[in-house]
Scaffold this active site. Structure first.
Site, PDB file in Angstrom:
ATOM      1  N   GLU A 202       0.832  -1.202   0.000  1.00 57.27           N
ATOM      2  CA  GLU A 202       0.000   0.000   0.000  1.00 57.27           C
ATOM      3  C   GLU A 202       0.871   1.259   0.000  1.00 57.27           C
ATOM      4  OE1 GLU A 202      -3.587   1.917   2.771  1.00 57.27           O
ATOM      5  OE2 GLU A 202      -2.505   0.133   3.449  1.00 57.27           O
TER       6      GLU A 202
ATOM      7  N   LYS B 269      -9.223   2.798  -2.604  1.00 52.71           N
ATOM      8  CA  LYS B 269      -9.544   2.151  -1.330  1.00 52.71           C
ATOM      9  C   LYS B 269     -10.893   2.658  -0.813  1.00 52.71           C
ATOM     10  CE  LYS B 269      -7.308   1.343   3.188  1.00 52.71           C
ATOM     11  NZ  LYS B 269      -6.086   1.643   3.986  1.00 52.71           N
TER      12      LYS B 269
ATOM     13  N   TYR C  47      -8.896   4.889  13.326  1.00 52.50           N
ATOM     14  CA  TYR C  47      -8.834   4.447  14.717  1.00 52.50           C
ATOM     15  C   TYR C  47      -7.381   4.084  15.026  1.00 52.50           C
ATOM     16  CZ  TYR C  47      -8.877  -0.094  12.366  1.00 52.50           C
ATOM     17  OH  TYR C  47      -8.582  -1.149  11.528  1.00 52.50           O
TER      18      TYR C  47
ATOM     19  N   CYS D 281      -5.620  -3.156   1.879  1.00 50.56           N
ATOM     20  CA  CYS D 281      -5.540  -3.289   3.332  1.00 50.56           C
ATOM     21  C   CYS D 281      -6.904  -3.351   4.021  1.00 50.56           C
ATOM     22  CB  CYS D 281      -4.678  -2.164   3.898  1.00 50.56           C
ATOM     23  SG  CYS D 281      -4.017  -2.529   5.554  1.00 50.56           S
TER      24      CYS D 281
ATOM     25  N   SER E 101       0.046  -2.753   7.300  1.00 53.89           N
ATOM     26  CA  SER E 101      -0.659  -3.125   8.527  1.00 53.89           C
ATOM     27  C   SER E 101       0.344  -3.161   9.675  1.00 53.89           C
ATOM     28  CB  SER E 101      -1.318  -4.502   8.344  1.00 53.89           C
ATOM     29  OG  SER E 101      -1.933  -4.942   9.525  1.00 53.89           O
TER      30      SER E 101
ATOM     31  N   GLY F 178      23.074   5.250  28.233  1.00 58.79           N
ATOM     32  CA  GLY F 178      23.549   5.087  29.590  1.00 58.79           C
ATOM     33  C   GLY F 178      23.316   3.664  30.053  1.00 58.79           C
TER      34      GLY F 178
ATOM     35  N   ILE G  69      18.074  -3.654  34.385  1.00 58.73           N
ATOM     36  CA  ILE G  69      17.572  -4.516  33.309  1.00 58.73           C
ATOM     37  C   ILE G  69      17.106  -3.730  32.087  1.00 58.73           C
ATOM     38  CG2 ILE G  69      15.206  -4.650  34.199  1.00 58.73           C
ATOM     39  CD1 ILE G  69      15.350  -7.675  33.322  1.00 58.73           C
TER      40      ILE G  69
ATOM     41  N   LYS H   1       4.560  14.737  30.777  1.00 57.19           N
ATOM     42  CA  LYS H   1       5.866  14.112  30.586  1.00 57.19           C
ATOM     43  C   LYS H   1       5.885  13.292  29.295  1.00 57.19           C
ATOM     44  CE  LYS H   1       7.765  13.517  35.251  1.00 57.19           C
ATOM     45  NZ  LYS H   1       8.318  12.520  36.205  1.00 57.19           N
TER      46      LYS H   1
END
Length: 541
Positions: free
Chosen positions: A45, A112, A118, A148, A174, A288, A293, A510
């Protein structure tokens, strides 16, 4: 019996690079004909402009450039037909178009019909929907063309079947999220059975800002059974042979194995980082490395995406940094063979405190001093980035970003965040998964209690609920749009839920300033979730 040789071109293009994308179509079409005897090559597409082009579609010159690209394709003397996507302006209306080009002619165009509006999609901002099917004769086979979202709804397949189509071609963009590959296959199987015809699904591969396209192009027969599939997260040409007996089209091709869930998520993160860095012209990345983890997983992703020679990690210890963190960071850097430096922030912090002494006089220590440590680290990373042309990878996860457990202009600095849409519990799962490939993350990084190490003996659980509980609440509130009362009714403590919801709501400011990052869920922070910063909404019902 007649045969149609299709090739699905799973390519990685650059948004806005219309000349480059057009040249790629020409080169790939010639290669597909040369290597597979292609009669028709299916491109994704909006191939010519890239996906998603966003407000580039509002620029008048877009459509002059597209007309030039189409003229170039018509004059290219291609050895086979191509089905290619592009935007096209007709009498002031803009359509998301698929064009079938053969023998130097634009044989057919399809607009299309179903424009998604959404989640990350806002195609109604740009396009006018088409209003009918397109069925063309391709080597004697009545063949429908769709784009699509058309096949995520039932009507276009029904239209095509009513118009006599016996084969459905669908070109796609997609975006990936967890489980999306299986969702596509299941839904296209349903459409194939409803229309009593095979579906051939050609899909993008590559990263575009926060979106990742996983490839995995495929074809199913009229019974919805998988007959061909391309591998995920790689460029690929997938040949699909269509045999036509005058009444039914049958398919055959190779079927690449599907990735397991954690493997697919990890590859999405790697691809997102690789394409963002490379397509934006950065020399490499710097991050950094704290011994925790999040930075450990980010480092592994960066090395897998770019190679060790393009990755630098910096440990920036302070008086609260444990020896275990220092040792683990050095250990991982050695395992991965990256450039590694240790730069203390003690002197920077002390200089800042001295400069602020009069301002802070009479005030007790609080999170201000903790944030100052993070901002000293952010300053060092940005200085290295400026000097070396290496982009800063920030390392925070979705759980922290959701509740504001991060410092603006500190650990949030950076151009891209691989873990932006990865909850903390999934961070642990991905770290363990990556170590099954090769053990690059020290075990103690995975097993120790998470800590920002901004205060003596600090652990994340001092400030936040346990992550297994927090992530469930966040999933319900952010991704499922459950109210606080709905979440409480599922068995979570009222006090905890109300606190988490308040933290999420008040930290929108933020998140608006956070780096973009890979989207792997159905509701990531960014294009997916657009909440007002200034508002009087009260969480609850």
């Amino acid at each position: 019996m007649s045969t149609l040789q299709l090739v699905l071109a799973q390519i990685n293009s650059l948004v806005g690079d219309i000349p480059g994308n057009t040249a790629q179509v020409v080169e790939v079409a010639r290669r597909a004909h040369r290597e597979y005897g292609a009669d028709l090559v299916l491109f994704p597409e909006l191939t010519l402009c890239g996906y998603p082009p966003e407000d580039l579609l509002l620029r008048p010159s877009m459509y002059r450039r597209i007309e030039s690209a189409l003229a170039q394709l018509l004059a290219a003397e291609l050895p086979c037909a191509v089905l290619v996507g592009y935007p096209r302006a007709i009498d002031g209306a803009v359509f998301n178009m698929a064009g079938l080009i053969a023998n130097g002619e634009l044989v057919a165009e399809y607009a299309k019909q179903k424009l998604p509006n959404y989640q990350v999609f806002d195609e109604m901002r740009y396009f006018v929907p088409g209003d009918g099917p397109c069925v063309v004769d391709i080597k004697g086979i009545p063949t429908a063309i769709t784009i699509c979202e058309d096949l995520w709804r039932p009507e276009p397949m029904a239209q095509a079947a009513a118009a006599g189509a016996k084969l459905m071609l669908n070109i796609n963009a997609s975006p990936f999220h967890r489980g999306k590959v299986g969702e596509r296959l299941q839904l296209m199987g349903e459409r194939a059975r409803a229309g009593k015809m095979p579906v051939v699904y050609s899909h993008w591969y590559g990263g575009q800002d926060e979106l990742v396209f996983d490839g995995a192009s495929f074809a199913v027969d009229a019974r919805g059974e998988l007959r061909a599939r391309a591998p995920e997260f790689v460029e690929n040409l997938l040949p699909v042979t269509v045999e036509w007996n005058g009444g039914e089209a049958t398919l055959r091709g190779e079927i690449a194995p599907a990735l397991e869930d954690l493997a697919s998520v990890y590859q999405a993160l790697v691809l997102g980082v690789r394409d963002y860095v490379n397509k934006n012209g950065f020399n490499g990345v710097v991050l950094g490395l704290s011994g925790g983890i999040d930075s450990a997983l980010t480092l592994a992703i960066a090395v897998d995406a770019l190679g060790a020679e393009r990755v630098e990690a910096v440990m920036m210890p302070f008086r609260y940094t444990s020896d275990l963190s220092k040792n683990d960071a050095a250990d991982q850097a050695q395992r991965l063979g990256i450039r590694y430096r240790v730069i203390s922030i003690e002197a920077i912090f002390d200089a800042c405190m001295q400069a602020l002494a009069e301002e802070f006089a009479g005030s007790p220590r609080d999170t201000t001093e903790e944030n100052l440590q993070a901002r000293a680290r952010g300053m060092l990373l940005m200085a290295i980035s400026n000097k070396k042309g290496a982009m800063v990878l920030t390392t925070g996860n979705k759980s922290e970003l959701a509740v504001g457990y991060a410092t603006l202009y500190g650990d949030m600095v950076g151009g891209y965040n691989a873990l932006k849409d990865v909850p903390k519990t999934l961070v642990f799962e991905l770290a363990r998964y990556r170590n099954t490939v090769s053990e690059v993350i020290p075990e103690t990084v995975i097993t120790r209690p998470p800590s920002a190490e901004l205060a003596p003996d600090q652990v994340d659980s001092d400030s936040l609920p346990p992550y297994d509980q927090l992530d469930q609440i966040l999933n319900l509130y952010i991704e499922r749009d459950c109210s606080a009362e709905d979440i409480i009714a599922r068995g979570f403590e009222r006090e905890t839920v109300e606190r988490v919801v308040r933290l999420v709501d008040r930290n929108e400011y933020k998140r608006r300033q956070a780096a973009v990052g890979v989207r792997i869920s159905e509701r990531g922070f960014g294009r997916d979730r657009r909440y007002p910063i200034t508002n009087g909404w009260k969480a609850g019902e």
